[in-house]
Design an enzyme around this catalytic site. Structure first.
Site, PDB file in Angstrom:
ATOM      1  N   ARG A 156       0.920  -1.209   0.036  1.00  0.00           N
ATOM      2  CA  ARG A 156       0.053  -0.075  -0.010  1.00  0.00           C
ATOM      3  C   ARG A 156       0.901   1.004   0.118  1.00  0.00           C
ATOM      4  O   ARG A 156       0.484   2.212   0.380  1.00  0.00           O
ATOM      5  CB  ARG A 156      -0.782   0.007   1.203  1.00  0.00           C
ATOM      6  CG  ARG A 156      -2.018  -1.035   1.175  1.00  0.00           C
ATOM      7  CD  ARG A 156      -3.209  -0.714   2.054  1.00  0.00           C
ATOM      8  NE  ARG A 156      -4.159  -1.964   1.876  1.00  0.00           N
ATOM      9  CZ  ARG A 156      -4.010  -3.148   2.507  1.00  0.00           C
ATOM     10  NH1 ARG A 156      -3.116  -3.343   3.493  1.00  0.00           N
ATOM     11  NH2 ARG A 156      -4.841  -4.051   2.390  1.00  0.00           N
TER      12      ARG A 156
ATOM     13  N   LYS B 242       3.721  11.594 -10.926  1.00  0.00           N
ATOM     14  CA  LYS B 242       2.675  10.906 -11.464  1.00  0.00           C
ATOM     15  C   LYS B 242       3.518   9.416 -12.052  1.00  0.00           C
ATOM     16  O   LYS B 242       4.432   9.751 -12.651  1.00  0.00           O
ATOM     17  CB  LYS B 242       2.539  11.661 -12.953  1.00  0.00           C
ATOM     18  CG  LYS B 242       1.156  12.600 -13.091  1.00  0.00           C
ATOM     19  CD  LYS B 242       0.703  13.066 -14.436  1.00  0.00           C
ATOM     20  CE  LYS B 242      -0.283  13.881 -14.355  1.00  0.00           C
ATOM     21  NZ  LYS B 242      -0.412  14.377 -15.637  1.00  0.00           N
TER      22      LYS B 242
ATOM     23  N   GLU C  88      10.295  18.473 -24.445  1.00  0.00           N
ATOM     24  CA  GLU C  88       9.714  18.810 -23.116  1.00  0.00           C
ATOM     25  C   GLU C  88      10.467  20.170 -22.467  1.00  0.00           C
ATOM     26  O   GLU C  88       9.655  20.944 -21.949  1.00  0.00           O
ATOM     27  CB  GLU C  88       9.883  17.755 -21.855  1.00  0.00           C
ATOM     28  CG  GLU C  88       9.309  16.401 -22.057  1.00  0.00           C
ATOM     29  CD  GLU C  88       7.847  16.363 -21.912  1.00  0.00           C
ATOM     30  OE1 GLU C  88       7.229  17.424 -21.722  1.00  0.00           O
ATOM     31  OE2 GLU C  88       7.587  15.383 -21.908  1.00  0.00           O
TER      32      GLU C  88
ATOM     33  N   LYS D  84       8.127  23.320 -13.257  1.00  0.00           N
ATOM     34  CA  LYS D  84       7.164  22.064 -12.905  1.00  0.00           C
ATOM     35  C   LYS D  84       6.935  22.134 -11.481  1.00  0.00           C
ATOM     36  O   LYS D  84       5.767  21.968 -11.250  1.00  0.00           O
ATOM     37  CB  LYS D  84       7.910  20.807 -13.277  1.00  0.00           C
ATOM     38  CG  LYS D  84       7.053  19.813 -13.049  1.00  0.00           C
ATOM     39  CD  LYS D  84       7.005  18.401 -14.134  1.00  0.00           C
ATOM     40  CE  LYS D  84       5.871  17.562 -13.836  1.00  0.00           C
ATOM     41  NZ  LYS D  84       6.058  16.263 -14.484  1.00  0.00           N
TER      42      LYS D  84
ATOM     43  N   GLU E  47      -3.927  17.372 -10.767  1.00  0.00           N
ATOM     44  CA  GLU E  47      -4.471  17.976 -12.004  1.00  0.00           C
ATOM     45  C   GLU E  47      -5.816  18.385 -11.889  1.00  0.00           C
ATOM     46  O   GLU E  47      -6.625  17.609 -12.587  1.00  0.00           O
ATOM     47  CB  GLU E  47      -4.102  16.748 -12.947  1.00  0.00           C
ATOM     48  CG  GLU E  47      -3.864  17.388 -14.472  1.00  0.00           C
ATOM     49  CD  GLU E  47      -3.421  16.467 -15.292  1.00  0.00           C
ATOM     50  OE1 GLU E  47      -2.146  16.130 -15.511  1.00  0.00           O
ATOM     51  OE2 GLU E  47      -4.334  16.180 -16.480  1.00  0.00           O
TER      52      GLU E  47
ATOM     53  N   ARG F 138      -2.388  22.009 -13.594  1.00  0.00           N
ATOM     54  CA  ARG F 138      -1.453  20.975 -14.000  1.00  0.00           C
ATOM     55  C   ARG F 138      -1.617  20.585 -15.384  1.00  0.00           C
ATOM     56  O   ARG F 138      -0.719  20.157 -16.220  1.00  0.00           O
ATOM     57  CB  ARG F 138      -1.473  19.769 -12.939  1.00  0.00           C
ATOM     58  CG  ARG F 138      -0.151  18.888 -13.356  1.00  0.00           C
ATOM     59  CD  ARG F 138       0.051  17.993 -12.213  1.00  0.00           C
ATOM     60  NE  ARG F 138       1.123  17.169 -12.559  1.00  0.00           N
ATOM     61  CZ  ARG F 138       1.944  16.372 -11.995  1.00  0.00           C
ATOM     62  NH1 ARG F 138       1.440  16.096 -10.704  1.00  0.00           N
ATOM     63  NH2 ARG F 138       2.895  15.324 -12.354  1.00  0.00           N
TER      64      ARG F 138
ATOM     65  N   ASN G   5       0.437  19.162 -20.374  1.00  0.00           N
ATOM     66  CA  ASN G   5      -0.081  18.159 -21.039  1.00  0.00           C
ATOM     67  C   ASN G   5      -0.134  18.954 -22.542  1.00  0.00           C
ATOM     68  O   ASN G   5      -0.551  18.371 -23.270  1.00  0.00           O
ATOM     69  CB  ASN G   5      -1.420  17.635 -20.797  1.00  0.00           C
ATOM     70  CG  ASN G   5      -1.374  16.650 -19.701  1.00  0.00           C
ATOM     71  OD1 ASN G   5      -0.324  16.540 -19.105  1.00  0.00           O
ATOM     72  ND2 ASN G   5      -2.563  16.694 -18.845  1.00  0.00           N
TER      73      ASN G   5
ATOM     74  N   HIS H  18       0.214  16.870 -25.915  1.00  0.00           N
ATOM     75  CA  HIS H  18       0.010  15.422 -25.377  1.00  0.00           C
ATOM     76  C   HIS H  18      -1.170  14.826 -26.079  1.00  0.00           C
ATOM     77  O   HIS H  18      -1.357  13.645 -26.106  1.00  0.00           O
ATOM     78  CB  HIS H  18      -0.087  15.186 -23.825  1.00  0.00           C
ATOM     79  CG  HIS H  18       1.539  15.386 -23.226  1.00  0.00           C
ATOM     80  ND1 HIS H  18       2.307  16.437 -23.472  1.00  0.00           N
ATOM     81  CD2 HIS H  18       2.233  14.579 -22.596  1.00  0.00           C
ATOM     82  CE1 HIS H  18       3.366  16.427 -22.816  1.00  0.00           C
ATOM     83  NE2 HIS H  18       3.266  15.061 -22.125  1.00  0.00           N
TER      84      HIS H  18
ATOM     85  N   HIS I 147       0.162  11.711 -27.501  1.00  0.00           N
ATOM     86  CA  HIS I 147      -0.329  10.253 -26.773  1.00  0.00           C
ATOM     87  C   HIS I 147      -0.936   9.364 -27.812  1.00  0.00           C
ATOM     88  O   HIS I 147      -0.745   8.183 -28.028  1.00  0.00           O
ATOM     89  CB  HIS I 147      -1.126  10.276 -25.670  1.00  0.00           C
ATOM     90  CG  HIS I 147      -0.451  10.742 -24.357  1.00  0.00           C
ATOM     91  ND1 HIS I 147      -0.873  10.935 -23.153  1.00  0.00           N
ATOM     92  CD2 HIS I 147       0.898  10.453 -24.293  1.00  0.00           C
ATOM     93  CE1 HIS I 147      -0.180  11.150 -22.329  1.00  0.00           C
ATOM     94  NE2 HIS I 147       1.084  10.951 -22.835  1.00  0.00           N
TER      95      HIS I 147
ATOM     96  N   HIS J   1       8.525   9.459 -26.808  1.00  0.00           N
ATOM     97  CA  HIS J   1       7.449  10.252 -26.355  1.00  0.00           C
ATOM     98  C   HIS J   1       7.918  11.852 -26.674  1.00  0.00           C
ATOM     99  O   HIS J   1       6.722  12.450 -27.013  1.00  0.00           O
ATOM    100  CB  HIS J   1       7.411  10.330 -24.603  1.00  0.00           C
ATOM    101  CG  HIS J   1       6.368  11.132 -24.075  1.00  0.00           C
ATOM    102  ND1 HIS J   1       5.273  10.839 -24.106  1.00  0.00           N
ATOM    103  CD2 HIS J   1       6.855  12.178 -23.311  1.00  0.00           C
ATOM    104  CE1 HIS J   1       4.681  11.774 -23.418  1.00  0.00           C
ATOM    105  NE2 HIS J   1       5.674  12.578 -22.952  1.00  0.00           N
TER     106      HIS J   1
END
Ligand code: NAD
Ligand code: GLY
Length: 388
Positions: free
Chosen positions: A121, A143, A185, A227, A237, A241, A245, A248, A252, A265
């Protein structure tokens, strides 16, 4: 050395950026009273280069590390690989106070962070990014996750590292294609938040491509600072945030449709950012000359800015986009540019317009060699047919 704080209350942590930092790992873990047993996650390319130093630093500080080496590349970000890693942690006797070290690029960071977030956990983890993309983006912000066949990062968590060590020396061995992908990036931060950074990059790309230490450390530090500021305001997010993206939505979908790993990426989001800039011109009146400026900067960095698709390929891409981001009432959400250094998130763009821009030729920039309307060899990538 630069030290940047990610301000998240009790989960705050620092990002250290400099040289010869790998040897600081053990002492830093000790300073934070992390548990004795730990696992260092890395991949097959990074392991032979850097794992020995990392293991040595941990052992010298009294820790008991085990090394978990996963295959290199996007395919390692899977539930199957995660399951094998859980077994290795259990075999090595990791318990609640134990921790995981992610030594590698974004793939290792996302996978190791996901395993740390879910094993028992949730146990501590530390990020040691070794790609430019991971240094400026994926190692910061918590993330973590793995991919499903249906799409990227569909299983994951927000799980913050205890600290991030950015040892710029590791970039010396990074292949040039991977290095350029990281520049995508970096350029993103200029477009979404910092026009001064953007202007600086317009001058400094050649030095960055040479991996000039001073330029590299100050640019990486500025990106991490941006960031950290965004994540500090919106960790999970719920709003702001989402600006991270930028590029993206298309990026993606391209990664999924071309086959994970075929298009890196960073390469995919470079194309995605120029595409979003073109949508911004149509939707928000973002000046065409600034679309060209953005495309020109990616070209200077040696990145593709356009992908040429057949009608059938375009349809597959639109289908992937429908899956990745919820489409409502025939519109898909994009981050759009108001002006360089300022963007708006959650902007609904009609699918018809997305399709129209996808079908148009590449942006013509000052550096382009061919005549108007024709895609330049430099800026246009042809999608692999087998992938569709
Ligand atoms: P990567 O982790 O696959 O690394 C790229 C390649 O470089 C790999 O082959 C790796 O073995 C090799 N490599 C890494 N460091 C090296 C070094 N120092 N020397 C030599 N070779 C080295 O790719 P990446 O671009 O770092 O990360 C991409 C991943 O990051 C994607 O899965 C993407 O979804 C994810 N990502 C996550 C976030 C986030 O916030 N969590 C943000 C951006 C991207
Ligand atoms: N890379 C996007 C984010 O961290 O939110």
């Amino acid at each position: 050395m630069y030290v940047i704080k990610v301000p998240l209350g009790v989960r705050s942590y620092t990002i250290s950026i400099g040289n010869t930092l790998l040897e600081k790992l053990g002492p830093e873990c000790k300073r934070l009273y992390l548990g004795q047993r730990c696992a260092v996650f890395t991949d097959r390319n990074v392991a032979p280069r850097y794992s020995e130093g990392v293991l040595q630093s941990l052992k010298t500080s009294g820790f008991e590390p085990t090394l978990i080496t996963v295959p290199a590349g996007e395919t390692a970000k899977s539930l199957k690989v995660a399951a094998a890693c859980y077994d290795r942690l259990a075999e090595h006797g990791l318990e609640r106070k134990s921790f995981v070290v992610a030594l590698g690029g974004g793939v290792v960071g996302d996978l190791a962070g996901f395993v740390a977030a879910t094993f028992l956990r949730g146990i501590d983890f530390v990020q040691i990014p070794t790609t430019l993309l991971a240094l400026v983006d994926s190692s910061v912000g918590g993330k973590v996750g793995v991919n499903l066949k249906a799409g990227k990062n569909l299983v994951g968590a927000f799980w913050q590292p205890r600290f991030v060590l950015c040892d710029l020396d590791t970039l010396e061995t990074l292949p040039v294609r991977e290095y350029r992908a990281g520049l995508a990036e970096i350029i993103k931060y200029g477009v979404i938040h910092d026009v001064e950074l953007f202007k600086r990059l317009e001058q400094a790309i050649p030095k960055l491509l040479q991996r000039d230490p001073d330029t590299l450390s100050s640019v990486v530090a500025r990106c991490c600072q941006i960031k950290a500021g965004v994540v500090g305001q919106d960790e999970t997010e719920s709003g702001l945030r989402a600006i991270l993206n930028f590029g993206h939505t298309l990026g993606h979908a391209l990664e999924a449709v071309c086959g994970y790993g075929k298009l890196l990426h960073g390469e995919a989001i470079a194309i995605g950012q120029v595409f979003a800039a073109r949508l911004s011109a149509e939707m928000l009146g973002f000046p065409q000359r600034d679309v060209e400026r953005i495309a020109g900067l990616f070209e200077k960095a040696g990145l593709q800015t356009h992908i040429q698709l057949s009608p059938a390929q375009r349809e597959k891409l639109l289908e992937a986009m429908r899956h990745d981001k919820k489409v409502s009432q025939g519109a898909v959400k994009f981050v759009l540019v108001n002006k360089i250094g300022q963007v708006s998130f959650g902007q609904p763009v009609p699918l018809d317009l997305v399709e129209k821009i996808l079908a148009e030729p590449a942006v013509r920039t000052a550096g382009a060699e061919s005549s108007a309307g024709a895609s330049t060899a430099h800026s246009t990538l042809r999608a692999p047919h087998s992938a569709f």
